[in-house]
Write a protein that holds these residues in place. Structure first.
Motif, PDB file in Angstrom:
ATOM      1  N   PHE A 593       0.835  -1.201   0.000  1.00 44.49           N
ATOM      2  CA  PHE A 593       0.000   0.000   0.000  1.00 44.49           C
ATOM      3  C   PHE A 593       0.870   1.252   0.000  1.00 44.49           C
ATOM      4  N   PHE A 594       0.485   2.198  -0.827  1.00 47.19           N
ATOM      5  CA  PHE A 594       1.165   3.497  -0.861  1.00 47.19           C
ATOM      6  C   PHE A 594       0.144   4.570  -1.192  1.00 47.19           C
ATOM      7  N   ALA A 595       0.248   5.688  -0.505  1.00 45.00           N
ATOM      8  CA  ALA A 595      -0.455   6.916  -0.884  1.00 45.00           C
ATOM      9  C   ALA A 595       0.470   8.067  -0.525  1.00 45.00           C
ATOM     10  N   THR A 596       0.492   9.078  -1.339  1.00 47.33           N
ATOM     11  CA  THR A 596       1.396  10.194  -1.081  1.00 47.33           C
ATOM     12  C   THR A 596       1.164  10.770   0.309  1.00 47.33           C
ATOM     13  N   THR A 597       2.220  11.085   1.007  1.00 49.83           N
ATOM     14  CA  THR A 597       2.236  11.609   2.383  1.00 49.83           C
ATOM     15  C   THR A 597       1.564  10.674   3.381  1.00 49.83           C
ATOM     16  N   SER A 598       1.427   9.408   3.050  1.00 51.04           N
ATOM     17  CA  SER A 598       0.923   8.438   4.028  1.00 51.04           C
ATOM     18  C   SER A 598       2.083   7.937   4.880  1.00 51.04           C
ATOM     19  N   VAL A 599       1.768   7.189   5.930  1.00 46.48           N
ATOM     20  CA  VAL A 599       2.796   6.650   6.814  1.00 46.48           C
ATOM     21  C   VAL A 599       3.777   5.798   6.014  1.00 46.48           C
ATOM     22  N   GLY A 600       5.052   6.102   6.108  1.00 45.88           N
ATOM     23  CA  GLY A 600       6.083   5.348   5.405  1.00 45.88           C
ATOM     24  C   GLY A 600       6.287   5.738   3.961  1.00 45.88           C
ATOM     25  N   SER A 601       5.499   6.680   3.457  1.00 46.32           N
ATOM     26  CA  SER A 601       5.597   7.021   2.031  1.00 46.32           C
ATOM     27  C   SER A 601       6.869   7.780   1.696  1.00 46.32           C
ATOM     28  N   GLU A 602       7.589   8.255   2.694  1.00 45.32           N
ATOM     29  CA  GLU A 602       8.839   8.967   2.407  1.00 45.32           C
ATOM     30  C   GLU A 602       9.870   8.065   1.741  1.00 45.32           C
ATOM     31  N   ARG A 603       9.631   6.763   1.759  1.00 45.31           N
ATOM     32  CA  ARG A 603      10.546   5.815   1.096  1.00 45.31           C
ATOM     33  C   ARG A 603      10.322   5.768  -0.414  1.00 45.31           C
ATOM     34  N   TRP A 604       9.240   6.391  -0.895  1.00 46.54           N
ATOM     35  CA  TRP A 604       8.855   6.295  -2.297  1.00 46.54           C
ATOM     36  C   TRP A 604       8.603   7.686  -2.887  1.00 46.54           C
ATOM     37  N   LYS A 605       8.642   7.751  -4.203  1.00 46.28           N
ATOM     38  CA  LYS A 605       8.328   9.004  -4.887  1.00 46.28           C
ATOM     39  C   LYS A 605       7.743   8.693  -6.253  1.00 46.28           C
ATOM     40  N   VAL A 606       6.695   9.450  -6.622  1.00 45.47           N
ATOM     41  CA  VAL A 606       6.167   9.355  -7.982  1.00 45.47           C
ATOM     42  C   VAL A 606       7.054  10.211  -8.875  1.00 45.47           C
ATOM     43  N   GLU A 607       7.726   9.577  -9.826  1.00 47.34           N
ATOM     44  CA  GLU A 607       8.678  10.268 -10.698  1.00 47.34           C
ATOM     45  C   GLU A 607       7.953  10.774 -11.940  1.00 47.34           C
ATOM     46  N   THR A 608       7.463  12.008 -11.865  1.00 46.29           N
ATOM     47  CA  THR A 608       6.675  12.576 -12.952  1.00 46.29           C
ATOM     48  C   THR A 608       7.577  13.154 -14.035  1.00 46.29           C
ATOM     49  N   PRO A 609       7.107  13.186 -15.281  1.00 43.29           N
ATOM     50  CA  PRO A 609       7.938  13.713 -16.380  1.00 43.29           C
ATOM     51  C   PRO A 609       8.334  15.174 -16.207  1.00 43.29           C
ATOM     52  N   ASP A 610       7.423  15.975 -15.590  1.00 42.15           N
ATOM     53  CA  ASP A 610       7.712  17.406 -15.468  1.00 42.15           C
ATOM     54  C   ASP A 610       8.145  17.812 -14.067  1.00 42.15           C
ATOM     55  N   GLY A 611       8.279  16.838 -13.158  1.00 39.12           N
ATOM     56  CA  GLY A 611       8.732  17.143 -11.810  1.00 39.12           C
ATOM     57  C   GLY A 611       7.669  17.663 -10.872  1.00 39.12           C
ATOM     58  N   LEU A 612       6.432  17.824 -11.351  1.00 41.34           N
ATOM     59  CA  LEU A 612       5.362  18.315 -10.490  1.00 41.34           C
ATOM     60  C   LEU A 612       4.835  17.206  -9.579  1.00 41.34           C
ATOM     61  N   PRO A 613       4.331  17.550  -8.398  1.00 46.25           N
ATOM     62  CA  PRO A 613       3.838  16.530  -7.464  1.00 46.25           C
ATOM     63  C   PRO A 613       2.440  16.055  -7.838  1.00 46.25           C
TER      64      PRO A 613
END
Length: 627
Positions: A593-613
């Motif tokens: 399970f992952f959702a942005t800014t969820s518990v433990g999510s600092e280990r992951w990042k959505v790598e977008t083409p334009d760098g926007l969140p």
């Protein structure tokens, strides 16, 4: 060894369902037998995919990114077809974005596009859709009606590729196991309400829980450990506010839920805490929970309550959705129905001038503590107009559950008198109803889809910000500064009582809170990605940091916040965050399970083409690892 695993019916039943002996039974005996038979008939190539996922978990633990189309590990068409079969043909393949009817392609329909544009901003337009998110900025802005935002063409962007329209726990279990055993990204969606876009994910497998719609009334629910004995409702997680409030009204009851009509209050809302028009009387939504039925990352379907899986129960009550499991049903306290009074009014600076307008706002701040302590819930906005220089205040509404008309008038009169003395004349529409449901339905505005050029930050201002004249003046000046910086503000004068010293994961910052405040930053609609990111960072470093500076140790609400909130663990959970990280490691060690800014999510990042969140990119580990 590998061949013997493949040939074991027990292994494949476990791999697809992983139902523990302690879980509530999901299937009848014939259903289990049929499932084993179905799994035994899987072709060898399909079995290889599942064996690699379930018998070699280290692969998932070290892979840098989740599995995506084009990767060698991406499941075959046969795998998806079998998932569809096992989930009773409830797998939706590549659902089209709603606005695809507006762009060249097989879905183009000029008439449908013309009809869609005028209703695009209404939540009712999107709430039954399997993929639509009510936060287009977080989706990636890749397919919107041209009159809203011309994206040039329509691409899937941050939308999932497959959706399980789940209506039974087994559908959820199958989806969780499929994602865990293949490495495909998993997302969970209910209605799509979330400022941060947590219900989306590019090319993911989505479990759509919207049609878990059962509602059961329990006259006498007893949990001695929680110290509760009384009425309750057990509801599927897809039940929305307007549905549960109506059901409660029919039983002479009410429940703690959100002010928004279409929010699915038994999903992410209640798992994230959840403020309510009744919070000043009963606490947060999470404080009401008596039991969860939930599918864990291991695929187990369990009941989590004060006696069964108590640590999971603790985490689910405030720890955030899409993090520890997928809830399918929730049992909550039911409270007596009550007469309710509400008032709506507004005033602007157009005729009275800005200084008089702000003097009126300053006088209101003096009443935040007594109004919240009286059990009321004031929902008000401050709207700046950068072109005219006019400021507008809207009270929509001042909501007083359990109060008579006379009691509500007495609460409002001191401030209304001060407004009159300043030359600010308002005509408050104060109305009384004999029940909560009708007052709620008549008083609050329908929630809308977020703007295409804005994002919102939030802060929980504690009682300490209002206890002295000096602190009230400081807070007022910061609110005024935000308006003068062209920040639209949405505020809730509210407190969230702590019922029976509830022991759960709800952010401790909720308890002393008197004002839940939001402000939005806007950018030019056609701004470049670089410009948008600069404006959003400056907002966090400027206006939001000012709010943080005057409320040290306070927090923010995880469901109404900015994806760029710094140190989000402390902001959203305060001193509860270390324990939540431990429980995340216990209940979801592979980060299924992952959702942005969820518990433990600092280990992951959505790598977008334009760098926007946003969700328009691959989900990958922050620390590089061998692929």
């Amino acid at each position: 060894m590998r061949q013997s695993l493949r040939s074991s019916p027990t292994f494949w039943l476990t791999a697809f369902l992983a139902v523990t002996s302690s879980a509530s039974p999901i299937f009848s005996g014939s259903d289990v037998a049929q499932l084993v038979e179905d799994l035994e008939e899987l072709p060898a190539t399909l079995k290889d995919i599942y064996v690699s996922g379930s018998s070699h978990p280290a692969k998932n633990e070290t892979r840098r990114c989740k599995v995506y189309p084009g990767d060698l590990e991406w499941p075959s068409d046969e795998a998806w077809e079998k998932l569809n079969e096992l989930t009773d043909s409830r797998l939706l393949t590549k659902p089209e974005p709603k606005a695809s009817v507006c762009y060249n392609g097989p879905s183009y329909d000029a008439e449908k596009c013309a009809g869609l544009a005028p209703i695009w901003s209404r939540s009712y337009t999107h709430m039954h859709d399997p993929i639509e998110m009510m936060s287009p900025v977080a989706q990636g802005m890749t397919c919107l009606p041209p009159n809203v935002f011309d994206s040039g063409n329509c691409t899937r962007g941050g939308f999932p590729m497959y959706v399980i329209n789940a209506t039974e726990p087994k559908h959820v279990q199958l989806g969780v196991n499929f994602a865990r055993n293949t490495g495909v990204r998993l997302v969970v969606k209910n209605t799509g309400h979330d400022f941060l876009g947590k219900s989306g994910g590019k090319d993911a497998l989505s479990i759509w829980t919207h049609y878990f719609k059962s509602i059961e009334y329990i006259e006498d629910f007893v949990d001695e450990k929680l110290g509760y004995s009384g009425p309750a409702f057990k509801a599927g997680v897809g039940v929305q506010a307007f549905e549960i409030y109506k059901a409660a009204r029919e039983k002479g009851r009410t429940v703690v839920g959100g002010e928004g009509e279409t929010v699915g209050i038994f999903g992410g809302y209640i798992q994230g805490g959840g403020h309510s028009p009744l919070s000043s009387l009963y606490g947060t939504g999470a404080d009401q929970v008596l039991s969860f039925e939930v599918v864990t990352a291991a695929g187990d379907f369990v009941t989590a309550n004060s006696s069964s899986y108590p640590d999971l129960f603790w985490a689910l009550r405030g720890g955030g959705g899409s993090t520890f499991g997928v809830a399918t049903a929730v049992t909550v306290k039911a409270h007596p129905d009550m007469p309710t009074t509400a008032a709506r009014f507004s005033f602007t600076s157009e005729k009275i001038g800005n200084e008089t307008f702000w003097a009126g706002i300053r006088s209101y701040v003096d009443y935040f503590i007594p109004n919240a302590d009286a059990g009321t819930y004031a929902y008000f906005t401050l709207i700046p107009n950068v072109w005219t220089g006019i400021f507008t205040f809207n009270m929509s509404p001042f909501f007083a559950p359990g109060k008579t008309l006379e009691e509500t008038e007495a609460l409002l009169q001191p401030w209304l008198t001060r407004l009159s003395d300043l030359g600010i004349n308002v005509d408050p529409n104060i109305t009384h109803w004999d029940n909560f449901h009708d007052a709620w339905r008549s008083s609050f505005p329908l929630e809308t889809v977020q703007k295409v050029n804005a994002t919102t930050g939030s802060r929980m201002f504690p009682r300490a910000n209002f206890e002295t004249e000096e602190k009230r003046e400081e807070l007022y000046r910061n609110l005024r500064q935000s308006s003068e910086n062209n920040r639209v503000q949405v505020h809730f004068n509210i407190k969230t009582v702590d019922p029976d010293n509830a022991d759960n994961a709800v952010n401790s910052a909720w308890r002393p809170m008197i004002l839940f405040a939001q402000q939005a930053v806007r950018w030019p609609v056609n701004a470049t990605a670089v410009e948008k990111l600069r404006i959003r960072r400056e907002f966090q470093e400027g206006d939001m940091q000012r709010w943080r500076d005057i409320s040290p140790g306070a927090g923010s609400y995880l469901a109404e916040a900015d994806r760029l909130e710094p140190n989000f663990g402390q902001a959203f959970w305060g001193d509860k965050y270390p324990r939540l990280l431990e429980l995340k490691a216990k209940w979801d060690p592979q980060d299924v399970f992952f959702a942005t800014t969820s518990v433990g999510s600092e280990r992951w990042k959505v790598e977008t083409p334009d760098g926007l969140p946003n969700e328009n990119g691959k989900l990958c580990r922050v620390q590089s690892a061998p692929s």
